[in-house]
Design a protein around this motif. Structure first.
Motif, PDB file in Angstrom:
ATOM      1  N   THR A  29       1.068  -1.308   0.150  1.00  0.00           N
ATOM      2  CA  THR A  29       0.321   0.259   0.193  1.00  0.00           C
ATOM      3  C   THR A  29       0.714   1.273   0.170  1.00  0.00           C
ATOM      4  N   GLN A  32       2.438   1.970  -3.411  1.00  0.00           N
ATOM      5  CA  GLN A  32       1.590   2.691  -4.409  1.00  0.00           C
ATOM      6  C   GLN A  32       0.687   3.910  -4.106  1.00  0.00           C
ATOM      7  N   GLN A  33       1.369   4.497  -2.892  1.00  0.00           N
ATOM      8  CA  GLN A  33       0.917   5.580  -2.308  1.00  0.00           C
ATOM      9  C   GLN A  33       2.085   6.156  -2.863  1.00  0.00           C
ATOM     10  N   THR A 111       3.937   7.513   5.530  1.00  0.00           N
ATOM     11  CA  THR A 111       2.207   7.145   5.493  1.00  0.00           C
ATOM     12  C   THR A 111       2.095   6.674   6.075  1.00  0.00           C
ATOM     13  N   PHE A 138      -5.030  10.038   1.292  1.00  0.00           N
ATOM     14  CA  PHE A 138      -5.111   8.846   0.816  1.00  0.00           C
ATOM     15  C   PHE A 138      -7.059   8.152   0.244  1.00  0.00           C
ATOM     16  N   GLY A 142      -4.106   3.665  -3.505  1.00  0.00           N
ATOM     17  CA  GLY A 142      -2.751   4.745  -3.863  1.00  0.00           C
ATOM     18  C   GLY A 142      -3.362   6.145  -4.331  1.00  0.00           C
ATOM     19  N   VAL A 144      -3.812  10.000  -4.988  1.00  0.00           N
ATOM     20  CA  VAL A 144      -3.688  10.577  -3.670  1.00  0.00           C
ATOM     21  C   VAL A 144      -4.219  11.767  -3.671  1.00  0.00           C
TER      22      VAL A 144
END
Length: 388
Positions: A29, A32-33, A111, A138, A142, A144
């Motif tokens: 995760t 991805q973020q 994060t 988020f 992911g 943003v």
């Protein structure tokens, strides 16, 4: 011993399998973020603002910009009519003047799953940098959202800078007073501040300093006023005004890292190298990151100041903090050459050739005033021979 070793291995294996699914998901995760945010910055590097403006949470940003400010109704309406364009224009205007394309690099990312924080270094020409610290939220897969950011070159939170610019568009006395920490100003002083805002709006440094010349020190030391005074002095390129504004800023906001990058631009040309290093340390502490660029600047300042041992330490810190930054290795090469530390020199030479595609032959070294002494050194010749 074998039995205890088996128990230890078994315990480690059990712990790994009991923790790894959740840890792996959490790590995926986060990746991805970060990838989503880096895609936004890569878009900016390609002169595309679409991803950046889409990512900004317009509702949250606008709420912060308006806040409890007294913004003229027509100004508020005009801004609200096309928020994306207004934000893009103000974002572009916030960077240093540059002779080359300004490129962003994500140098830190954190994060907790739902919210995050990212530090982006924007590189302009002449080794000038802007650092932004972004507040992120988020969504699924992911996605943003950018809520706001602190601009360490502009010297404020972006939403505050935009809000102030809207107040300055048509500043009333009540609106001007609300922007100040000191609410005890008399009516004449509040009027002067409103006039200062108009001068900033109009980029009229002459008018700005006509007003400040008649103001009390108490007003001049207001955090906002002292920051604006430095901005206008730099715009006017008036050395005397710049010196005065820096002194005022040092007296009123000595420990504020939001002023550090602007102060560095003042200190380096005046050969106040230790002061520049101190400001870089302050900046790093506030941002929470020691990156290759800021460590390289510290190394260069230390070299110019004659502190060669400190310069080499900063250069090594640059290479360790950001080995993928070419500047880190050039800094280590120059610092190592200066102190005749040939282990550092050959390490830097190797990385510059292997990682960044340079061919550092004797002829090229002789063209560099800092490196030409290397061309005939046996340590360099042995290194060169080992690679040819």
């Amino acid at each position: 011993a074998m039995k205890s070793t088996r128990y230890l291995v078994a315990a480690v294996v059990i712990m790994f399998f009991s923790m790894s699914p959740a840890d792996a998901q959490e790590g995926e995760t986060a990746r991805q973020q970060r990838a989503g945010f880096e895609t936004i910055i890569e878009g900016l590097n390609k002169d595309s603002f679409d991803g950046f403006t889409r990512a900004i949470d317009k509702k949250a940003m606008t709420a912060r910009i308006f806040g409890n400010r007294l913004i003229d109704a027509d100004v508020r309406t005009a801004f609200s009519r096309d928020v994306s364009t207004s934000l893009q224009q103000m974002f572009v205007a916030s960077f240093p003047v540059s002779d080359k394309e300004i490129l962003g690099t994500v140098i830190d990312f954190e994060t907790d799953g739902e919210r995050g924080r990212a530090v982006v270094r924007y590189a302009a020409s002449g080794y000038r940098y802007a650092y932004h610290v972004y507040e992120l939220r988020f969504g699924p897969k992911g996605r943003v959202s950018i809520e706001d950011w602190v601009d360490y070159y502009g010297g404020s939170r972006f939403s505050d800078e935009v809000g102030l610019s809207l107040v300055m568009a048509l500043p009333s006395k009540a609106a001007a007073l609300r922007e100040l920490d000191n609410k005890g100003l008399d009516d004449r002083e509040v009027f002067q501040v409103a006039e200062l805002f108009k001068a900033v709006r109009d980029n009229n440094s002459e008018r700005f300093f006509q007003i400040t010349d008649g103001m009390r020190d108490t007003v001049l030391k207001e955090k906002l006023i002292s920051r604006l005074a430095l901005r206008m002095a730099l715009m006017a390129r008036d050395t005397e005004r710049i010196d005065s504004a820096v002194r005022l800023l040092a007296e009123s906001n000595a420990d504020d890292a939001l002023n550090s990058l602007r102060l560095i631009e003042y200190l380096i040309p005046r050969r106040q190298y230790q002061g520049a290093i101190d400001e870089l340390v302050r900046l790093q502490a506030d941002i929470g990151v020691r990156d290759g660029a800021s460590e390289s600047l510290k190394a260069s300042a230390a070299l110019a100041n004659g502190d060669t041992a400190e310069a080499l330490a900063f250069a090594r810190a640059a290479a360790m903090a950001e080995p993928g930054l070419e500047l880190s290795w050039w800094t280590l090469l120059r610092a190592g050459t200066r102190v005749e530390n040939y282990a550092a020199v050959t390490e830097a030479l190797t990385r510059l050739e292997d990682d960044f595609g340079h061919r550092l032959g004797p002829a090229k070294l002789r063209r560099d005033p800092f490196l030409k002494v290397l061309a005939d050194r046996q340590e360099y010749l042995d290194w060169r021979a080992s690679r040819d």
